[in-house]
Design an enzyme around this catalytic site. Sequence first.
Site, PDB file in Angstrom:
ATOM      1  CB  SER A 190      -1.032  -0.086   1.563  1.00 41.43           C
ATOM      2  OG  SER A 190       0.026   0.160   2.310  1.00 41.43           O
ATOM      3  N   GLY A 240      -9.584  -4.926   3.748  1.00 43.68           N
ATOM      4  CA  GLY A 240      -9.055  -5.601   3.341  1.00 43.68           C
ATOM      5  C   GLY A 240      -9.303  -5.819   1.629  1.00 43.68           C
ATOM      6  CB  ALA A 241      -9.374  -2.280  -0.667  1.00 45.64           C
ATOM      7  N   GLY A 242      -7.019  -3.981  -0.483  1.00 45.21           N
ATOM      8  CA  GLY A 242      -5.333  -4.530  -0.469  1.00 45.21           C
ATOM      9  C   GLY A 242      -5.919  -6.028  -1.012  1.00 45.21           C
ATOM     10  CG  ASP A 243      -6.348  -8.009   1.830  1.00 45.45           C
ATOM     11  OD1 ASP A 243      -7.314  -8.348   2.929  1.00 45.45           O
ATOM     12  OD2 ASP A 243      -4.847  -7.974   1.868  1.00 45.45           O
ATOM     13  CG  ASN A 267      -6.858  -0.179  -9.835  1.00 45.55           C
ATOM     14  OD1 ASN A 267      -6.213   0.330  -8.885  1.00 45.55           O
ATOM     15  ND2 ASN A 267      -6.556   0.865 -10.875  1.00 45.55           N
TER      16      ASN A 267
HETATM   17  N1  LIG Z   1     -11.775   5.273  -2.210  1.00 42.26           N
HETATM   18  C1  LIG Z   1     -11.852   4.337  -3.753  1.00 42.26           C
HETATM   19  N2  LIG Z   1     -11.735   4.679  -4.002  1.00 42.26           N
HETATM   20  C2  LIG Z   1     -11.592   3.577  -5.456  1.00 42.26           C
HETATM   21  N3  LIG Z   1     -11.103   2.688  -5.435  1.00 42.26           N
HETATM   22  C3  LIG Z   1     -10.195   2.527  -4.627  1.00 42.26           C
HETATM   23  C4  LIG Z   1     -10.748   3.208  -2.419  1.00 42.26           C
HETATM   24  N4  LIG Z   1      -9.960   2.950  -2.369  1.00 42.26           N
HETATM   25  C5  LIG Z   1      -9.225   1.073  -2.738  1.00 42.26           C
HETATM   26  N5  LIG Z   1      -9.182   1.758  -4.036  1.00 42.26           N
HETATM   27  C6  LIG Z   1      -8.588   0.197  -4.909  1.00 42.26           C
HETATM   28  O1  LIG Z   1      -8.811  -0.503  -4.107  1.00 42.26           O
HETATM   29  C7  LIG Z   1      -7.038  -0.939  -4.084  1.00 42.26           C
HETATM   30  C8  LIG Z   1      -6.261  -1.417  -3.154  1.00 42.26           C
HETATM   31  O2  LIG Z   1      -6.890  -0.328  -2.103  1.00 42.26           O
HETATM   32  P1  LIG Z   1      -5.873   0.281  -1.311  1.00 42.26           P
HETATM   33  O3  LIG Z   1      -6.404   1.012   0.723  1.00 42.26           O
HETATM   34  O4  LIG Z   1      -4.525   1.486  -1.097  1.00 42.26           O
HETATM   35  O5  LIG Z   1      -4.452  -1.083  -0.564  1.00 42.26           O
HETATM   36  P2  LIG Z   1      -4.563  -0.862   0.939  1.00 42.26           P
HETATM   37  O6  LIG Z   1      -5.915  -2.329   1.796  1.00 42.26           O
HETATM   38  O7  LIG Z   1      -3.783  -2.184   1.096  1.00 42.26           O
HETATM   39  O8  LIG Z   1      -4.468  -0.301   1.705  1.00 42.26           O
HETATM   40  C9  LIG Z   1      -5.957   0.387  -4.868  1.00 42.26           C
HETATM   41  O9  LIG Z   1      -5.574   0.266  -5.733  1.00 42.26           O
HETATM   42  C10 LIG Z   1      -7.306   1.100  -5.342  1.00 42.26           C
HETATM   43  O10 LIG Z   1      -7.605   0.570  -6.723  1.00 42.26           O
HETATM   44  O1  LIG Z   2      -7.222  -3.764   4.257  1.00 38.70           O
HETATM   45  P1  LIG Z   2      -5.968  -4.824   3.995  1.00 38.70           P
HETATM   46  O2  LIG Z   2      -4.527  -4.092   4.602  1.00 38.70           O
HETATM   47  O3  LIG Z   2      -6.352  -4.953   2.633  1.00 38.70           O
HETATM   48  O4  LIG Z   2      -5.864  -5.513   4.875  1.00 38.70           O
HETATM   49  C1  LIG Z   2      -6.484  -5.517   5.923  1.00 38.70           C
HETATM   50  C2  LIG Z   2      -5.555  -6.191   6.758  1.00 38.70           C
HETATM   51  O5  LIG Z   2      -4.225  -5.569   7.627  1.00 38.70           O
HETATM   52  C3  LIG Z   2      -5.912  -6.848   8.468  1.00 38.70           C
HETATM   53  O6  LIG Z   2      -4.610  -6.875   9.186  1.00 38.70           O
HETATM   54  C4  LIG Z   2      -6.972  -7.585   8.586  1.00 38.70           C
HETATM   55  O7  LIG Z   2      -7.245  -7.820   9.356  1.00 38.70           O
HETATM   56  C5  LIG Z   2      -8.585  -6.944   7.196  1.00 38.70           C
HETATM   57  O8  LIG Z   2      -9.100  -8.667   7.802  1.00 38.70           O
HETATM   58  C6  LIG Z   2      -7.532  -7.269   6.093  1.00 38.70           C
HETATM   59  O9  LIG Z   2      -6.833  -8.467   5.700  1.00 38.70           O
END
Ligand SMILES: Nc1ncnc2c1ncn2[C@@H]1O[C@H](COP(=O)(O)OP(=O)(O)O)[C@@H](O)[C@H]1O
Ligand SMILES: O=P([O-])([O-])O[C@@H]1[C@@H](O)[C@H](O)[C@@H](O)[C@H](O)[C@@H]1O
Length: 385
Positions: A190, A240-243, A267
């Site tokens: 991230s 979980g967005a990143g997952d 995305n």
């Molecule tokens: N508010 C949002 N609007 C649109 N897409 C989003 C938003 N938040 C996350 N995403 C999508 O989800 C992906 C992962 O979100 P992010 O928050 O960067 O990951 P992590 O959960 O690992 O921090 C981003 O690359 C983007 O494509």
């Molecule tokens: O939001 P994200 O970083 O993609 O991933 C999240 C982890 O960072 C967190 O520790 C876990 O409890 C959530 O279930 C989810 O897996």
Amino acid sequence: MAIGEQREPEMVTRRGLVVGNYCHDVLFRDGRVVGESLGGAASFVSNVFDGLSIPCNYVSKVGSDFAYSVSHPPITSPSSMTTLFHAHFFSDRDSSRHQDRILRRIHACDPISPSDLPESQFDFGLAVGVAGEILPETLERMLDICRVVFVDIQALIRVFDPLDGTVKLVELKDSGFFHLLPRIGFLKASAEEAPYIDIEEARKWCAVVVTEGKDGCRVYWKDGELQIFPFPASQIDPTGAGDSFLGGFVVGFIWGLPVPDAALLGNFFGSLTVGQIGLPKFDSRLLQRVNNELQRKIHCMGCCRTRDTAADFRMSVEHKEFQAALVEATKLLTTYNGQEDEWNSQNSPTKEIEQIVHQQNGDPQKLFPDPIYDETVQHVKAAKT
Ligand SMILES: Nc1ncnc2c1ncn2[C@@H]1O[C@H](COP(=O)(O)OP(=O)(O)O)[C@@H](O)[C@H]1O
Ligand SMILES: O=P([O-])([O-])O[C@@H]1[C@@H](O)[C@H](O)[C@@H](O)[C@H](O)[C@@H]1O
């Protein structure tokens, strides 16, 4: 088949291995419980993989207190509790990025050791630990049995405050995993985690994908980098967005899409995830539309899924068309979201928990002594059975 005869392009079934513990997530906003859900990257990834029929083995450990039914049963460690995270969000700060999320690991289940992994070989692997459960030797074993491995950096650089479990990050070079970098296929981070990688060094060894919340993501490889546009979303919970991103990205990759198109699919699933609390529900019609689009793309590419692990970083001429097709698919959500809101309002445990917690405590600030919450959740769960 005669040599040279054009094979009908088809998705060659690839089998994967997902390694990482399921967990219990409790979400707080300004000190109040707003939700509790199944968590752990493995749960978000399998949510995408199951939706798109990606065959996978899952290695995940939980305690005997594990409170959810999942499509890929975990290993139960009777002597351990399920990993539990408390995620604290605050209204007074921009929570569109995770930087403003304070994560605390309250319980940690047993680590996953090399001997927990299957003996067989896999086309691809995902190292998606969340609480330090993946050991260097476990990742090394994954690299031995999987042809390409996708690693979420949160599995490698998280450390946990010994007093209250607050998640902190360490430099990748100090994590004990750095020596494995040359064998990793893709490293996902991230924006908050990226500064702990030294991307200029890492990109010499493997491709790096940095997700940037509402701004999409950026792909780095040895000879270049590309910004991949996001999909619009109204964020409710970024957990979980990143997952889900990683799940979508890997699906694109194993379908043979060029990396930029695979990142677009990542995305897409990331944007769908932030619009719901906890594990997202994907509309079956939307998933079918995505599958049809993937079939169309590999047909247009005129190739069966023959690409080995060589990644293709060129932006396809169809990238914009693919993006438009995915935007079109989200239009199915307008009707579904109506039901979804109905589902949330009627079924979310949040209201019940809030009411009981409020009755018991009056002042939600008392919520912080976590045992109060745990006891309340057990009470709510018991009331539901
Ligand atoms: N508010 C949002 N609007 C649109 N897409 C989003 C938003 N938040 C996350 N995403 C999508 O989800 C992906 C992962 O979100 P992010 O928050 O960067 O990951 P992590 O959960 O690992 O921090 C981003 O690359 C983007 O494509
Ligand atoms: O939001 P994200 O970083 O993609 O991933 C999240 C982890 O960072 C967190 O520790 C876990 O409890 C959530 O279930 C989810 O897996």
